[in-house]
Write an enzyme that holds these catalytic residues in place. Sequence first.
Site, PDB file in Angstrom:
ATOM      1  N   LYS A 213     112.946   4.628  68.033  1.00 24.93           N
ATOM      2  CA  LYS A 213     112.671   3.812  69.228  1.00 24.93           C
ATOM      3  C   LYS A 213     113.013   2.340  68.990  1.00 24.93           C
ATOM      4  O   LYS A 213     113.656   1.712  69.810  1.00 24.93           O
ATOM      5  CB  LYS A 213     111.182   3.884  69.623  1.00 24.93           C
TER       6      LYS A 213
ATOM      7  N   ARG B 237     100.976   5.087  75.089  1.00 20.78           N
ATOM      8  CA  ARG B 237     100.771   6.021  73.980  1.00 20.78           C
ATOM      9  C   ARG B 237      99.568   6.922  74.210  1.00 20.78           C
ATOM     10  O   ARG B 237      99.264   7.747  73.347  1.00 20.78           O
ATOM     11  CB  ARG B 237     100.553   5.226  72.707  1.00 20.78           C
TER      12      ARG B 237
ATOM     13  N   ARG C 152     112.618   3.311  55.772  1.00 19.07           N
ATOM     14  CA  ARG C 152     112.841   2.213  56.720  1.00 19.07           C
ATOM     15  C   ARG C 152     112.538   0.833  56.143  1.00 19.07           C
ATOM     16  O   ARG C 152     111.514   0.641  55.485  1.00 19.07           O
ATOM     17  CB  ARG C 152     111.941   2.506  57.914  1.00 19.07           C
TER      18      ARG C 152
ATOM     19  N   ARG D 120     107.332  -1.938  56.230  1.00 12.22           N
ATOM     20  CA  ARG D 120     106.081  -2.136  56.984  1.00 12.22           C
ATOM     21  C   ARG D 120     104.915  -1.531  56.234  1.00 12.22           C
ATOM     22  O   ARG D 120     105.026  -0.464  55.658  1.00 12.22           O
ATOM     23  CB  ARG D 120     106.202  -1.452  58.350  1.00 12.22           C
TER      24      ARG D 120
ATOM     25  N   ARG E 182      99.704   8.675  61.514  1.00 13.11           N
ATOM     26  CA  ARG E 182     100.345   8.256  62.765  1.00 13.11           C
ATOM     27  C   ARG E 182     100.951   9.449  63.491  1.00 13.11           C
ATOM     28  O   ARG E 182     100.900   9.521  64.719  1.00 13.11           O
ATOM     29  CB  ARG E 182     101.412   7.193  62.471  1.00 13.11           C
TER      30      ARG E 182
HETATM   31  P1  AMP Z   1     104.910   0.855  66.473  1.00  9.04           P
HETATM   32  O1  AMP Z   1     105.569  -0.364  65.945  1.00  9.04           O
HETATM   33  O2  AMP Z   1     105.278   1.104  67.914  1.00  9.04           O
HETATM   34  O3  AMP Z   1     105.145   2.057  65.601  1.00  9.04           O
HETATM   35  O4  AMP Z   1     103.323   0.564  66.480  1.00  9.04           O
HETATM   36  C1  AMP Z   1     102.643   0.288  65.282  1.00  9.04           C
HETATM   37  C2  AMP Z   1     101.143   0.483  65.481  1.00  9.04           C
HETATM   38  O5  AMP Z   1     100.672  -0.394  66.505  1.00  9.04           O
HETATM   39  C3  AMP Z   1     100.732   1.880  65.921  1.00  9.04           C
HETATM   40  O6  AMP Z   1     100.606   2.790  64.836  1.00  9.04           O
HETATM   41  C4  AMP Z   1      99.394   1.574  66.595  1.00  9.04           C
HETATM   42  O7  AMP Z   1      98.378   1.352  65.617  1.00  9.04           O
HETATM   43  C5  AMP Z   1      99.653   0.244  67.277  1.00  9.04           C
HETATM   44  N1  AMP Z   1     100.173   0.415  68.665  1.00  9.04           N
HETATM   45  C6  AMP Z   1     101.390   0.032  69.145  1.00  9.04           C
HETATM   46  N2  AMP Z   1     101.510   0.323  70.440  1.00  9.04           N
HETATM   47  C7  AMP Z   1     100.348   0.922  70.815  1.00  9.04           C
HETATM   48  C8  AMP Z   1      99.865   1.468  72.028  1.00  9.04           C
HETATM   49  N3  AMP Z   1     100.606   1.479  73.151  1.00  9.04           N
HETATM   50  N4  AMP Z   1      98.609   2.001  72.033  1.00  9.04           N
HETATM   51  C9  AMP Z   1      97.837   1.997  70.928  1.00  9.04           C
HETATM   52  N5  AMP Z   1      98.240   1.508  69.733  1.00  9.04           N
HETATM   53  C10 AMP Z   1      99.488   0.963  69.670  1.00  9.04           C
END
Ligand code: AMP
Length: 217
Positions: A15, A90, A129, A162, A173
């Site tokens: 993504k 999400r 990554r 990360r 996750r």
């Molecule tokens: P990402 O970079 O999109 O993989 O997001 C990293 C982390 O941020 C996720 O594992 C969640 O802990 C939090 N996060 C990001 N977007 C959301 C969302 N829409 N709802 C809840 N937690 C989120």
Amino acid sequence: MAKRLLLFGPPGVGKGTHSKRLAADLGVPHVATGDMFREAAGRKTAVGLEVGGYMDRGVLVPDALVLAILEDRLARRDTVDGYLLDGFPRTVPQAEALARLMTMAGTRLDRILSLEAPEDTLVKRIAGRFTCEGCQASYNRFYLAPKVAGVCDRCGGRLFQRRDDAEATVRQRLTEYLARTAPVLQFFKTQDWPLRSIVSLGVVDEIYGRIRQAVEA
Ligand code: AMP
């Protein structure tokens, strides 16, 4: 051409990589809740420390916090002609809130692009990554290695992994994705949203080509 877009899919499906490129090509802001939370966590504000705790454990941030930050972002003027949502919604309540926001604004999403890949591919992608601390470009030691290890091809910045990409956190996750995020797809289907599935396997440029086709079709 479609300008209000949403890229959906499990962690590691690509993504971030594709949505940064797509947003730049279409000239719309990339609205990524994960990036916003990482930025807040880095600034160590009260909200930042709270969300950082959830992210480090690989669990979702509570809906109320997510919605507050997202509504704020979509209220900014640069989103008037479009945006690309990445990592939101999400959960089903987040998707319902998005539907309400769109109704209030009198708009709708032009496309929802659902990226799909098998779980073992996802784990490998996340484990390999790296991100540039300067320009945030994404690399992968298995699929998209930088020319010089640890250094960004574009800006020469340092590449880092990360914190939430450690293997145990990745498994958590994925568990969260299956339990809480996958049902959002069903929500989109039953609400008749403009959903397109994209197989996120193969060479990065090929996958991006499929995404562009789905946006333009
Ligand atoms: P990402 O970079 O999109 O993989 O997001 C990293 C982390 O941020 C996720 O594992 C969640 O802990 C939090 N996060 C990001 N977007 C959301 C969302 N829409 N709802 C809840 N937690 C989120």
